[in-house]
Design a protein around this motif. Structure first.
Motif, PDB file in Angstrom:
ATOM      1  N   ASP A  21      76.650 -46.988 -54.590  1.00  0.00           N
ATOM      2  CA  ASP A  21      77.975 -47.300 -55.109  1.00  0.00           C
ATOM      3  C   ASP A  21      79.073 -46.940 -54.121  1.00  0.00           C
ATOM      4  O   ASP A  21      80.129 -47.557 -54.125  1.00  0.00           O
ATOM      5  N   SER A  22      78.836 -45.952 -53.251  1.00  0.00           N
ATOM      6  CA  SER A  22      79.875 -45.523 -52.318  1.00  0.00           C
ATOM      7  C   SER A  22      80.204 -46.603 -51.302  1.00  0.00           C
ATOM      8  O   SER A  22      81.290 -46.617 -50.746  1.00  0.00           O
ATOM      9  N   SER A  23      79.276 -47.547 -51.094  1.00  0.00           N
ATOM     10  CA  SER A  23      79.571 -48.625 -50.153  1.00  0.00           C
ATOM     11  C   SER A  23      80.685 -49.509 -50.683  1.00  0.00           C
ATOM     12  O   SER A  23      81.350 -50.193 -49.927  1.00  0.00           O
ATOM     13  N   GLY A  24      80.919 -49.484 -51.999  1.00  0.00           N
ATOM     14  CA  GLY A  24      82.012 -50.241 -52.586  1.00  0.00           C
ATOM     15  C   GLY A  24      83.272 -49.418 -52.758  1.00  0.00           C
ATOM     16  O   GLY A  24      84.292 -49.921 -53.201  1.00  0.00           O
ATOM     17  N   SER A  25      83.232 -48.145 -52.404  1.00  0.00           N
ATOM     18  CA  SER A  25      84.386 -47.267 -52.533  1.00  0.00           C
ATOM     19  C   SER A  25      85.408 -47.608 -51.457  1.00  0.00           C
ATOM     20  O   SER A  25      85.081 -47.614 -50.268  1.00  0.00           O
ATOM     21  N   ILE A  26      86.625 -47.872 -51.894  1.00  0.00           N
ATOM     22  CA  ILE A  26      87.682 -48.213 -50.934  1.00  0.00           C
ATOM     23  C   ILE A  26      87.876 -47.075 -49.935  1.00  0.00           C
ATOM     24  O   ILE A  26      87.996 -47.313 -48.740  1.00  0.00           O
ATOM     25  N   GLY A  27      87.908 -45.833 -50.427  1.00  0.00           N
ATOM     26  CA  GLY A  27      88.129 -44.700 -49.542  1.00  0.00           C
ATOM     27  C   GLY A  27      87.064 -44.579 -48.468  1.00  0.00           C
ATOM     28  O   GLY A  27      87.370 -44.384 -47.291  1.00  0.00           O
ATOM     29  N   LEU A  28      85.803 -44.710 -48.851  1.00  0.00           N
ATOM     30  CA  LEU A  28      84.734 -44.602 -47.852  1.00  0.00           C
ATOM     31  C   LEU A  28      84.687 -45.829 -46.946  1.00  0.00           C
ATOM     32  O   LEU A  28      84.294 -45.712 -45.785  1.00  0.00           O
ATOM     33  N   MET A  29      85.120 -46.967 -47.456  1.00  0.00           N
ATOM     34  CA  MET A  29      85.219 -48.143 -46.581  1.00  0.00           C
ATOM     35  C   MET A  29      86.284 -47.905 -45.514  1.00  0.00           C
ATOM     36  O   MET A  29      86.096 -48.253 -44.344  1.00  0.00           O
TER      37      MET A  29
END
Length: 121
Positions: free
Chosen positions: A84-92
């Motif tokens: 799910d973190s791959s869709g996180s704006i912050g981690l992107m």
């Protein structure tokens, strides 16, 4: 930042291990944004339901490379959280800024969560 995300029932200890390093503005700005995002993620997600927690920040110059490590001793990330973190704006944004620095970002989600960014200036 701490005031915005602080759960007043959780005591958070910051540990810093920082070399005295001078960088140009083209490096400092993306690095500061990365650091802010990673600390914010820890404050928001790592310590739910806990009385105490710790966030560690290391910034070193080792073998002609800069190394930034941000880690917490929180709940960590499960396999589904990592997907799910791959869709996180912050981690992107963190990943885009890492590319801007021509760096390499490593993440470990067990025993808390840690990020290690290695780059050259």
């Amino acid at each position: 930042m701490l005031q915005m995300y602080r759960d007043y029932e959780t005591e958070i200890e910051f540990k810093n291990d920082l070399d005295n390093i001078y960088l140009d503005i083209e490096t400092t700005v993306p690095l500061g944004l990365i650091l802010s995002e990673l600390i914010t993620n820890s404050l928001k997600h790592a310590f739910r339901g806990r009385k105490k927690g710790g966030i560690s920040i290391k910034f070193k110059y080792i073998d002609n490379k800069y190394v930034l490590e941000v880690s917490d001793d929180g709940v960590g990330m499960s396999k589904s959280d990592k997907k799910d973190s791959s869709g996180s704006i912050g981690l992107m944004v963190v990943e885009m800024l890492t590319r801007q620095l021509n760096g390499v970002l490593e993440m470990n989600g067990s025993d808390g969560t840690s990020f290690k960014l290695t780059f050259n200036e």
